[in-house]
Motif scaffolding. Sequence first.
Motif, PDB file in Angstrom:
ATOM      1  N   MET A 273       0.827  -1.206   0.000  1.00 25.85           N
ATOM      2  CA  MET A 273       0.000   0.000   0.000  1.00 25.85           C
ATOM      3  C   MET A 273       0.861   1.256   0.000  1.00 25.85           C
ATOM      4  O   MET A 273       0.592   2.218  -0.706  1.00 25.85           O
ATOM      5  CB  MET A 273      -0.932   0.004   1.216  1.00 25.85           C
ATOM      6  CG  MET A 273      -1.807   1.268   1.327  1.00 25.85           C
ATOM      7  SD  MET A 273      -2.935   1.440  -0.064  1.00 25.85           S
ATOM      8  CE  MET A 273      -4.092   0.162   0.352  1.00 25.85           C
ATOM      9  N   MET A 274       1.968   1.256   0.776  1.00 23.98           N
ATOM     10  CA  MET A 274       2.822   2.434   0.826  1.00 23.98           C
ATOM     11  C   MET A 274       3.470   2.705  -0.526  1.00 23.98           C
ATOM     12  O   MET A 274       3.654   3.855  -0.921  1.00 23.98           O
ATOM     13  CB  MET A 274       3.901   2.242   1.896  1.00 23.98           C
ATOM     14  CG  MET A 274       3.362   2.309   3.327  1.00 23.98           C
ATOM     15  SD  MET A 274       2.585   3.915   3.654  1.00 23.98           S
ATOM     16  CE  MET A 274       3.974   4.994   3.469  1.00 23.98           C
ATOM     17  N   ILE A 275       3.833   1.638  -1.254  1.00 20.05           N
ATOM     18  CA  ILE A 275       4.438   1.803  -2.579  1.00 20.05           C
ATOM     19  C   ILE A 275       3.473   2.494  -3.520  1.00 20.05           C
ATOM     20  O   ILE A 275       3.821   3.380  -4.285  1.00 20.05           O
ATOM     21  CB  ILE A 275       4.870   0.438  -3.139  1.00 20.05           C
ATOM     22  CG1 ILE A 275       6.005  -0.130  -2.287  1.00 20.05           C
ATOM     23  CG2 ILE A 275       5.321   0.568  -4.601  1.00 20.05           C
ATOM     24  CD1 ILE A 275       6.436  -1.516  -2.707  1.00 20.05           C
ATOM     25  N   LYS A 276       2.196   2.099  -3.477  1.00 20.10           N
ATOM     26  CA  LYS A 276       1.202   2.693  -4.364  1.00 20.10           C
ATOM     27  C   LYS A 276       0.984   4.161  -4.029  1.00 20.10           C
ATOM     28  O   LYS A 276       0.836   5.004  -4.901  1.00 20.10           O
ATOM     29  CB  LYS A 276      -0.104   1.913  -4.254  1.00 20.10           C
ATOM     30  CG  LYS A 276      -0.023   0.520  -4.857  1.00 20.10           C
ATOM     31  CD  LYS A 276      -1.347  -0.176  -4.841  1.00 20.10           C
ATOM     32  CE  LYS A 276      -1.772  -0.518  -3.425  1.00 20.10           C
ATOM     33  NZ  LYS A 276      -3.015  -1.304  -3.392  1.00 20.10           N
ATOM     34  N   ILE A 277       0.956   4.489  -2.741  1.00 17.89           N
ATOM     35  CA  ILE A 277       0.758   5.878  -2.335  1.00 17.89           C
ATOM     36  C   ILE A 277       1.920   6.735  -2.815  1.00 17.89           C
ATOM     37  O   ILE A 277       1.737   7.814  -3.373  1.00 17.89           O
ATOM     38  CB  ILE A 277       0.611   5.975  -0.805  1.00 17.89           C
ATOM     39  CG1 ILE A 277      -0.649   5.229  -0.360  1.00 17.89           C
ATOM     40  CG2 ILE A 277       0.540   7.430  -0.369  1.00 17.89           C
ATOM     41  CD1 ILE A 277      -0.782   5.127   1.131  1.00 17.89           C
TER      42      ILE A 277
ATOM     43  N   TYR B  12       1.873   0.266 -15.508  1.00 20.49           N
ATOM     44  CA  TYR B  12       1.181  -0.236 -14.319  1.00 20.49           C
ATOM     45  C   TYR B  12       0.405   0.910 -13.682  1.00 20.49           C
ATOM     46  O   TYR B  12       0.980   1.947 -13.338  1.00 20.49           O
ATOM     47  CB  TYR B  12       2.173  -0.807 -13.310  1.00 20.49           C
ATOM     48  CG  TYR B  12       1.518  -1.316 -12.042  1.00 20.49           C
ATOM     49  CD1 TYR B  12       0.747  -2.473 -12.059  1.00 20.49           C
ATOM     50  CD2 TYR B  12       1.651  -0.629 -10.842  1.00 20.49           C
ATOM     51  CE1 TYR B  12       0.128  -2.943 -10.906  1.00 20.49           C
ATOM     52  CE2 TYR B  12       1.041  -1.086  -9.684  1.00 20.49           C
ATOM     53  CZ  TYR B  12       0.294  -2.245  -9.726  1.00 20.49           C
ATOM     54  OH  TYR B  12      -0.320  -2.702  -8.575  1.00 20.49           O
ATOM     55  N   ILE B  13      -0.908   0.738 -13.549  1.00 19.69           N
ATOM     56  CA  ILE B  13      -1.770   1.711 -12.870  1.00 19.69           C
ATOM     57  C   ILE B  13      -1.947   1.243 -11.438  1.00 19.69           C
ATOM     58  O   ILE B  13      -2.443   0.138 -11.180  1.00 19.69           O
ATOM     59  CB  ILE B  13      -3.130   1.844 -13.571  1.00 19.69           C
ATOM     60  CG1 ILE B  13      -2.932   2.282 -15.034  1.00 19.69           C
ATOM     61  CG2 ILE B  13      -4.020   2.833 -12.826  1.00 19.69           C
ATOM     62  CD1 ILE B  13      -2.275   3.615 -15.211  1.00 19.69           C
ATOM     63  N   SER B  14      -1.540   2.088 -10.475  1.00 19.78           N
ATOM     64  CA  SER B  14      -1.533   1.660  -9.074  1.00 19.78           C
ATOM     65  C   SER B  14      -2.740   2.123  -8.279  1.00 19.78           C
ATOM     66  O   SER B  14      -3.174   1.433  -7.360  1.00 19.78           O
ATOM     67  CB  SER B  14      -0.260   2.170  -8.385  1.00 19.78           C
ATOM     68  OG  SER B  14      -0.218   3.585  -8.420  1.00 19.78           O
TER      69      SER B  14
END
Length: 241
Positions: free
Chosen positions: A1-5, A68-70
Amino acid sequence: MMIKIKTCLIAASLLIGLVFPASAQIGEARHNFSVGFNGGVNLNSASFTPTIKQNSLMGITGGLTARYISEKYFAMICGAQVELNFSQRGWDELFEIAGENGEPVKDTSRAYTRKLNYIDIPFLAHLAFGNEKGLQFFLNLGPQIGFLIGESEKTTNIDMNSLTNTQKAVYGGKLDNKFDYGIAGGGGVELRTKKAGSFLVEGRYYFALSDFYSTSKKDYFSRAAHGTITVKLTYLFDLKK
C-alpha cells in the motif's frame, strides 16, 4: 500500500508541483498492468554552443511499452510507464547564402546531415484524467536514458579544404559520448475499450541533460545536446485488470 501511495504522490509532484499532505485521503487501489507497442516520428535538432543553424531532421521511433496503474486519487489515475525504443536522432545543418537584397537565404546546393541511432529507455510517471472505461487525457513525465548504437553522416558539395572551426569540430568525427540522459515529458489522449485494448496518441519532448561531444574548457563546444519532439501512437492490452 505504501508503494502505491508514493507512486501517486511522486507522479503528482513531478507533473503539477503539488505535494499532498500526509493526512490526505488515500485513493482507490488499482492493479492494472498493460503491455504493448508504440511507433511514431521524431523531429530532431541539436543544441550547440557555439551555435549551428539547422533544419529539422525527421526520424522514426518505435518499441515496446509497459504500464502499471496503481491507484485512483480523487479524479486522477496514477501509475508508472517504461518503454524500450529504437529512436533516430541527429541534426541537419542549414547553409545560407546572400540573396538579391542582401538578406540570407537557404542554400539548397550544400548539405550536411548527421544521423544517430539510439536505444532509449524512458521511465515515466503517468497521470490520467477521465473515464476509466472510455476517453482519458494523460500526462507523462520522467527521466530517460539512451545508448548510441550507430551513426552516419552525409555531405553534399562541401569544400573540405575551407571548413570553418565549427565544421572542423563536427565533420568526419565520431561522437565522444555514447551514453545519453535527460528528461522526457508530454501528454495525449487515450481511448480505452472493453475488448480491443487501449489506443493512445501522444506528443512528447525530450530535453537532453548530457552532451554527446566533450565539453571541457579545452574543447570547442560548451554545449552539444539533443532536443527531440516526438509524435507517437501506442497500443496497449491488459495483462491484469
